[in-house]
Design a protein around this motif. Structure first.
Motif, mmCIF file in Angstrom:
data_model
loop_
_atom_site.group_PDB
_atom_site.id
_atom_site.type_symbol
_atom_site.label_atom_id
_atom_site.label_comp_id
_atom_site.label_asym_id
_atom_site.label_seq_id
_atom_site.Cartn_x
_atom_site.Cartn_y
_atom_site.Cartn_z
ATOM 1 N N ARG A 22 4.959 -13.755 -0.087
ATOM 2 C CA ARG A 22 4.777 -13.653 -1.541
ATOM 3 C C ARG A 22 6.146 -13.770 -2.195
ATOM 4 O O ARG A 22 7.094 -13.080 -1.786
ATOM 5 N N GLU A 35 7.972 -12.485 -4.486
ATOM 6 C CA GLU A 35 8.205 -11.360 -5.385
ATOM 7 C C GLU A 35 9.703 -11.140 -5.510
ATOM 8 O O GLU A 35 10.487 -11.717 -4.769
ATOM 9 N N GLY A 39 11.856 -2.391 0.692
ATOM 10 C CA GLY A 39 10.414 -2.291 0.911
ATOM 11 C C GLY A 39 9.618 -3.405 0.269
ATOM 12 O O GLY A 39 8.393 -3.367 0.253
ATOM 13 N N LEU A 86 9.611 -7.628 0.305
ATOM 14 C CA LEU A 86 10.216 -8.867 0.806
ATOM 15 C C LEU A 86 9.349 -10.060 0.460
ATOM 16 O O LEU A 86 8.236 -9.903 -0.035
ATOM 17 N N GLN A 139 2.092 -7.410 7.807
ATOM 18 C CA GLN A 139 1.014 -6.439 7.627
ATOM 19 C C GLN A 139 0.195 -6.322 8.903
ATOM 20 O O GLN A 139 0.034 -7.288 9.634
ATOM 21 N N ARG A 145 -5.815 -1.526 -8.131
ATOM 22 C CA ARG A 145 -5.333 -2.475 -7.128
ATOM 23 C C ARG A 145 -5.244 -3.888 -7.690
ATOM 24 O O ARG A 145 -5.911 -4.247 -8.634
ATOM 25 N N ALA A 171 3.597 2.557 -1.709
ATOM 26 C CA ALA A 171 2.289 2.300 -1.089
ATOM 27 C C ALA A 171 2.493 1.717 0.302
ATOM 28 O O ALA A 171 3.061 0.643 0.462
ATOM 29 N N LEU A 172 2.055 2.471 1.313
ATOM 30 C CA LEU A 172 2.177 1.965 2.680
ATOM 31 C C LEU A 172 0.980 1.094 3.014
ATOM 32 O O LEU A 172 1.053 0.207 3.858
ATOM 33 N N CYS A 173 -0.120 1.359 2.333
ATOM 34 C CA CYS A 173 -1.370 0.771 2.776
ATOM 35 C C CYS A 173 -2.335 0.723 1.601
ATOM 36 O O CYS A 173 -2.339 1.621 0.763
ATOM 37 N N GLY A 220 1.759 -2.300 5.237
ATOM 38 C CA GLY A 220 3.016 -3.048 5.350
ATOM 39 C C GLY A 220 3.935 -2.427 6.398
ATOM 40 O O GLY A 220 4.294 -1.248 6.283
ATOM 41 N N ARG A 241 7.510 -1.290 5.154
ATOM 42 C CA ARG A 241 7.488 -0.023 4.399
ATOM 43 C C ARG A 241 7.270 1.169 5.300
ATOM 44 O O ARG A 241 7.814 2.248 5.069
#
Ligand code: AMP
Length: 419
Positions: A111, A113, A118, A120, A125, A256, A278-280, A305, A308
């Motif tokens: 992505r 971004e 945390g 990239l 994932q 979300r 957010a880890l998940c 992720g 993260r």
């Protein structure tokens, strides 16, 4: 100098053992819950994500790596996996072979971004998808599965947040309520939220802008406008989590980023990580299959992720692995004994020992330094007076004790080292 592309990272050998540790743990935990691994291509036709994730989402509207290949087909590096897994189920008619397909994956995602700690542009994932049955039992299983993996990793400061987005008709009614509530406040919203008012009004809840937060805190809540069926399912999810000791918070503003969610959505946050906490994230997506294929197949899933998670481990000082130390370092005392040293190393490696030797004709002192650096448990000296007598000297590095062995008794060496 040519460097990695902005937002991508090399995973150097010192870090790889932690990655392997997490990947192994994910594989074994997924197996216990009977999820089977699926691997899909790194790139797909762009239309899969446009239809699956939704044109108005951040991912599709501004983050995808999309380009035309040499035959002018528009392809996209996968920004997430759910659409790919559902595509695969549809393409291979797996839903016709088995009413429920439980799959997991571990894969890079892409992505564009703005990179930060945390976040990239190529990240990784792991995740699970249960496709074929619409039941809150599976929604709860997803949360329990994700939570169990993060707990097994050793993370402590976890918060599970859950919400229900309802079915499309109740959501549409609710969006109208929200529009009504915001209509005379539009000019006070941030520029981004003003855009979202038109394209994806629910996403205004995602805004971190204080102006938006102030306005939105008094907005009507989707959870209070669900129909009975969605409410009952949400109750089942909550009860299962309570029964199985998964602590959770209800977050009625958890919408979300992806369009395809229906009813249950959830996130697992780490209080040990800064802004990208957010880890998940995951949820139910009963409409996705129809959007990208020719039939309706319900599904629920999550994605976590790995970068993260590693960041959270670092912040919580969790030591996942130690790099393996060498069992044996062979020090060559006489330079002309290279082929002997080489053969000893080959034989011992065949017997399963981690053996290292000097390839650069360095001094005994340098070789010893290298042995220490590798944390070698034993050092074998080849050369000198012992060698002339047909012997080798084996030194145990932890206590300095030494043994003289016959040059032909490699089995003896193996026995000593393996303990
Ligand atoms: P999502 O697919 O957006 O629901 O994200 C699921 C999880 O993937 C997040 O909770 C993060 O842990 C991770 N993640 C998403 N985007 C990124 C990114 N750009 N860099 C690193 N991790 C990410």
């Amino acid at each position: 100098m040519i460097k990695t592309i902005y937002g991508t990272k090399d995973i150097l050998p010192d870090a790889v053992s932690n990655w392997n540790y997490i990947e192994n743990l994910v594989r074994s935990q997924m197996q216990l819950f009977n999820y089977r691994e699926i691997r899909t291509p790194v790139f797909e036709e762009t239309v899969l994500f446009k239809r699956g994730i939704g044109e108005s989402t951040d991912i599709v509207s501004k983050e995808m790596y999309t380009f035309a290949d040499r035959s002018e087909t528009s392809i996209t590096l996968k920004p997430e996996m759910t659409a790919c897994v559902v595509r695969s189920v549809l393409e291979h008619s797996l839903d016709k072979i088995s009413p429920l397909n439980k799959f997991f994956y571990i894969s890079p995602m892409f992505r564009q971004e703005r990179p930060q700690a945390g976040r990239l542009r190529q990240f990784h994932q792991f995740g699970a998808e249960a496709i074929g049955v619409s039941s809150p039992l599976l929604d709860a299983e997803m949360i329990i599965l994700a939570y169990s993996i993060l707990k097994k990793i050793g993370l402590k400061n976890l918060v599970v947040k859950i919400n229900s987005l309802g079915i499309p008709s109740t959501r549409e009614n609710y969006k109208n309520l929200l529009r009504e509530f915001l209509k005379d406040k539009i000019s006070k919203l941030s520029e981004e939220s003003q855009k979202r008012f038109k394209t994806n009004i629910l996403r205004i809840f995602d805004s971190k802008d204080e102006r938006d937060q102030n306005i939105i805190q008094n907005a009507p809540l989707l959870l209070e406008h669900l129909d009975n069926d969605s409410l009952e399912k949400f109750e089942v999810v909550k009860k299962i989590l309570l029964d199985n000791s998964v602590p959770f918070e209800i977050d009625s503003k958890l919408v979300r980023g992806l369009d395809y969610y229906t009813e249950t959505t959830f996130e697992i946050i780490s209080k040990s990580v800064g802004s990208q906490s957010a880890l998940c994230g995951g949820g139910r997506y009963d409409l996705l299959a129809e959007q990208i294929g020719d039939r309706k197949i319900p599904g629920v899933g999550f994605a976590a992720g790995i970068e993260r998670i590693l960041l959270a481990c670092e912040n919580e000082k969790i030591e996942l692995t130690k790099n393996p130390s060498a069992d044996l370092y062979i020090v060559r005392i006489d330079q002309n004994l290279m082929s002997k040293v080489y053969s000893i190393a080959v034989s011992l490696r065949e017997q399963g020992l981690l053996v290292e030797l000097d390839y650069a004709a360095r001094s005994v002192k340098s070789q010893m330094r290298e042995a220490n650096k590798l944390g070698a448990d034993f050092v074998l000296f080849v050369g000198g007076d012992e060698y002339k007598r047909g012997e080798l000297l084996l030194k145990k590095m932890t206590d300095g004790s030494q043994q003289i062995l016959n040059i032909n008794s490699l089995n003896e060496i193996i026995k000593i080292i393996k303990g």
